[in-house]
Write a protein that holds these residues in place. Structure first.
Motif, PDB file in Angstrom:
ATOM      1  N   UNK A  39       0.816  -1.201   0.000  1.00 11.57           N
ATOM      2  CA  UNK A  39       0.000   0.000   0.000  1.00 11.57           C
ATOM      3  C   UNK A  39       0.846   1.247   0.000  1.00 11.57           C
ATOM      4  N   UNK A  40       0.196   2.379   0.286  1.00  8.87           N
ATOM      5  CA  UNK A  40       0.859   3.677   0.216  1.00  8.87           C
ATOM      6  C   UNK A  40       0.291   4.581   1.295  1.00  8.87           C
ATOM      7  N   UNK A  41       1.080   5.577   1.678  1.00  8.00           N
ATOM      8  CA  UNK A  41       0.615   6.583   2.635  1.00  8.00           C
ATOM      9  C   UNK A  41      -0.202   7.635   1.887  1.00  8.00           C
ATOM     10  N   UNK A  42      -1.305   8.025   2.501  1.00 10.38           N
ATOM     11  CA  UNK A  42      -2.111   9.067   1.890  1.00 10.38           C
ATOM     12  C   UNK A  42      -1.321  10.377   1.843  1.00 10.38           C
ATOM     13  N   UNK A  43      -1.504  11.121   0.771  1.00  8.73           N
ATOM     14  CA  UNK A  43      -0.762  12.364   0.555  1.00  8.73           C
ATOM     15  C   UNK A  43      -0.986  13.341   1.710  1.00  8.73           C
ATOM     16  N   UNK A  44       0.122  13.837   2.272  1.00  6.02           N
ATOM     17  CA  UNK A  44       0.043  14.823   3.333  1.00  6.02           C
ATOM     18  C   UNK A  44      -0.217  14.255   4.709  1.00  6.02           C
ATOM     19  N   UNK A  45      -0.279  12.929   4.836  1.00  7.99           N
ATOM     20  CA  UNK A  45      -0.550  12.324   6.144  1.00  7.99           C
ATOM     21  C   UNK A  45       0.639  11.482   6.570  1.00  7.99           C
ATOM     22  N   UNK A  46       1.644  12.137   7.091  1.00  4.80           N
ATOM     23  CA  UNK A  46       2.849  11.445   7.522  1.00  4.80           C
ATOM     24  C   UNK A  46       2.548  10.572   8.737  1.00  4.80           C
ATOM     25  N   UNK A  47       3.047   9.366   8.702  1.00  4.73           N
ATOM     26  CA  UNK A  47       2.887   8.457   9.828  1.00  4.73           C
ATOM     27  C   UNK A  47       1.530   7.805   9.919  1.00  4.73           C
ATOM     28  N   UNK A  48       0.635   8.096   8.976  1.00  3.02           N
ATOM     29  CA  UNK A  48      -0.686   7.485   9.011  1.00  3.02           C
ATOM     30  C   UNK A  48      -0.654   6.048   8.537  1.00  3.02           C
ATOM     31  N   UNK A  49      -1.800   5.398   8.647  1.00  2.52           N
ATOM     32  CA  UNK A  49      -1.899   4.013   8.194  1.00  2.52           C
ATOM     33  C   UNK A  49      -1.752   3.932   6.678  1.00  2.52           C
ATOM     34  N   UNK A  50      -1.222   2.811   6.240  1.00  2.00           N
ATOM     35  CA  UNK A  50      -1.118   2.578   4.802  1.00  2.00           C
ATOM     36  C   UNK A  50      -2.500   2.294   4.216  1.00  2.00           C
ATOM     37  N   UNK A  51      -2.715   2.796   3.014  1.00  2.00           N
ATOM     38  CA  UNK A  51      -3.918   2.458   2.248  1.00  2.00           C
ATOM     39  C   UNK A  51      -3.556   1.300   1.326  1.00  2.00           C
TER      40      UNK A  51
END
Length: 576
Positions: free
Chosen positions: A426-438
């Motif tokens: 998956x990938x990190x949502x744009x602009x959301x550092x440290x968030x869950x992977x999509x």
């Protein structure tokens, strides 16, 4: 078993010509007469053996001889062109797989792996979902890297219990696999539709009639699925289709309407299980539990109208979803389901059954009450549709479904996040550092290439051999001199080869073997060249030399025309 009567490769001494032209005297085409005592062998498979396209190495294992490989390579070139036209890139994945990904997705227990000399687990690849997902996961960081579409053409291995029908059901085979990775479900659906159109292009270019059917995804997972079939009486799949609206589905997914509702007078579970008022199918199920430290197992009862078989696959799918939603079954697990034999059902005492899942077909007027002993699932189409049912898609209620046997050659699946969520793709949502992977949205798309070779042969064989479509024939044109000893005939054959060679680019062959003209013509029809050009005495005429051209037509005598040698042009021959 096959009884083999071996014949010499050629009747005379084999010799080579190195002038750059394709010549049958140079080719490895073993002439062997096969007589089969195996009822599982199809007629088309016998023709492939007799014509020198394949040879059997073991049960379900075959070598592709030069003629067979040329046809396979033509299939692959068509696939390459259509896959790359929708932005797919080709790669090659290993045939020997590391089991870790399979253990994470829960599919390892259902596979039969191998061990190397260090006793480490390995797996001969039956499919590549885990391998490709882990590969992309190691590189994917941002949605800006998507979409990704990767495909391969390679060998697969599956331990078929009863290999049959030659290349149609073997233990080793060649497949094309495409895997798509997208950022959203909407993007994944767009990819699915683009691949579906590419598949239609592929089968249309091959020149063989095909149908697209709605299908169940089975253990591979996913919620959107279609099969691509060639119609054939030896096919293992039954398709139900409507001639009015075009609705087509595999019988395991097909929906048909009945003329009436069936009133069930008794709702006593004892009566139902004892088969006194409806058709009852009892199945046992087993799967890894949600904690993945044991199993969840039990029984389910499927009630259908009289003399209508239960759709066990549909029940398996719905029961799996239910148990996962109730946190009883692992999200990664697949369910094993078996029909309980009738003799065992007859001996059952319903009072001793601790719990039973109930599935009632929507054609039954039957209403049971849930209890601690019973889980009642919503009524649905739990019977197998069959020929004569009314089409559920037509406004005219009198339109009925018809059935046809077919060979599945391609399958498309929308997988969603079944594999990507488990394998951390998956990938990190744009602009959301440290968030869950999509997790990436995935699709997988397969075509059985060696199966397609056999299916096309099945669709195009006749009493004389195989009438290949021009797009798949090993050679488009065979030039046959009536006299294989006189230099004049050889010179004209060479002239024709060179005159057409620029357009057909290696797709012409000269039959220069030292054998009789009649035998050569029979071989030409057996192998199935679309066109045979005969260089006879009229080709040596000083004024207006002429050639005879035979066009191979399935189930008919070849179409014959005479043309002047000087008028021979490439556009006289139909090419794909």
């Amino acid at each position: 078993m096959l009884r083999v009567q071996r014949q010499p490769l050629l009747q005379f001494k084999r010799y080579f010509s190195l002038d750059g032209r394709n010549r049958l005297s140079n080719k490895f085409i073993p002439a062997t007469k096969y007589q089969s005592s195996n009822s599982a062998d199809t007629s088309s498979h016998q023709v492939l053996l007799k014509a020198g396209f394949v040879r059997q190495s073991g049960a379900g294992i075959y070598s592709l001889l030069p003629l067979g490989l040329r046809t396979v390579e033509k299939i692959e070139r068509i696939i390459d062109a259509e896959m790359q036209a929708i932005g797919s890139e080709k790669l090659s994945l290993p045939m020997l797989l590391n089991p870790e990904g399979w253990k994470k997705t829960g599919r390892w227990d259902g596979s039969k792996g191998e061990a190397n000399r260090k006793e480490s687990d390995l797996l001969l690849a039956p499919t590549h979902e885990e391998e490709i997902t882990q590969l992309v996961a190691s590189q994917l960081q941002s949605s800006k890297q998507l979409p990704i579409r990767l495909y391969q053409i390679g060998r697969k291995y599956r331990d078929e219990l009863r290999p049959r029908a030659g290349l149609l059901r073997g233990r080793e085979f060649i497949m094309k696999d495409l895997y798509s990775f997208d950022a959203t479900q909407q993007d994944a659906y767009i990819a699915y539709d683009q691949v579906a159109q590419a598949y239609r292009n592929i089968f249309e270019r091959m020149g063989v009639p095909f149908v697209v059917a709605e299908a169940d995804s089975g253990n591979i997972g996913g919620s959107k699925s279609h099969e691509y079939h060639l119609i054939s009486p030896v096919g293992e799949d039954t398709l139900l289709t409507c001639d009015s609206c075009g609705y087509t589905a595999n019988e395991e997914l097909a929906v048909g309407k009945l003329d009436q509702q069936f009133k069930v007078n008794s709702t006593a579970l004892t009566d139902l299980i004892s088969l006194r008022s409806v058709d009852t199918t009892i199945v046992s199920y087993k799967a890894t539990n949600a904690a993945e430290d044991g199993v969840v197992e039990g029984l389910a009862a499927i009630f259908t109208p009289p003399q209508r078989d239960a759709n066990v696959l549909k029940v398996q799918t719905q029961l799996s979803k239910y148990l996962k939603s109730q946190n009883q079954m692992s999200e990664r697990a697949t369910m094993d389901m078996d029909i309980v034999p009738k003799a065992k059902v007859d001996s059952m005492d319903p009072a001793t059954i601790s719990h039973l899942h109930i599935f009632v077909d929507d054609a039954l007027d039957l209403h049971l009450q849930p209890s601690k002993q019973l889980t009642i699932h919503s009524q649905d189409h739990f019977r197998l549709a069959k020929e004569g049912d009314h089409c559920a898609s037509c406004a005219d209620k009198n339109i009925k479904l018809s059935s046809v046997k077919a060979i599945e050659c391609g399958h498309t699946f929308y997988l969603g996040t079944k594999y990507s969520s488990v394998l951390d793709c998956g990938f990190r949502e744009s602009g959301k550092m440290g968030g869950d992977k999509v997790p990436a949205e995935m699709g997988c798309y397969g075509i059985g290439i060696t199966r397609l070779l056999a299916a096309v042969a099945e669709a195009r064989y006749d009493a004389k051999g195989i009438a290949w479509p021009t797009s798949l024939t090993p050679y488009s044109i065979c030039i046959v001199p009536t006299d294989d000893r006189k230099q004049e005939f050889k010179d004209i054959a060479n002239q024709i080869y060179d005159q057409l060679g620029e357009s057909f680019k290696g797709d012409i062959v000269i039959d220069d073997r030292r054998s009789g003209f009649g035998a050569k013509m029979k071989d030409a029809e057996l192998v199935g060249y679309p066109y045979t050009i005969i260089v006879g005495p009229k080709a040596l005429q000083q004024e207006q030399p002429q050639l005879e051209i035979h066009q191979r037509i399935q189930h008919q005598e070849s179409k014959k025309i005479m043309i002047d040698l000087q008028d021979l042009q490439h556009d006289m021959f139909i090419t794909a």
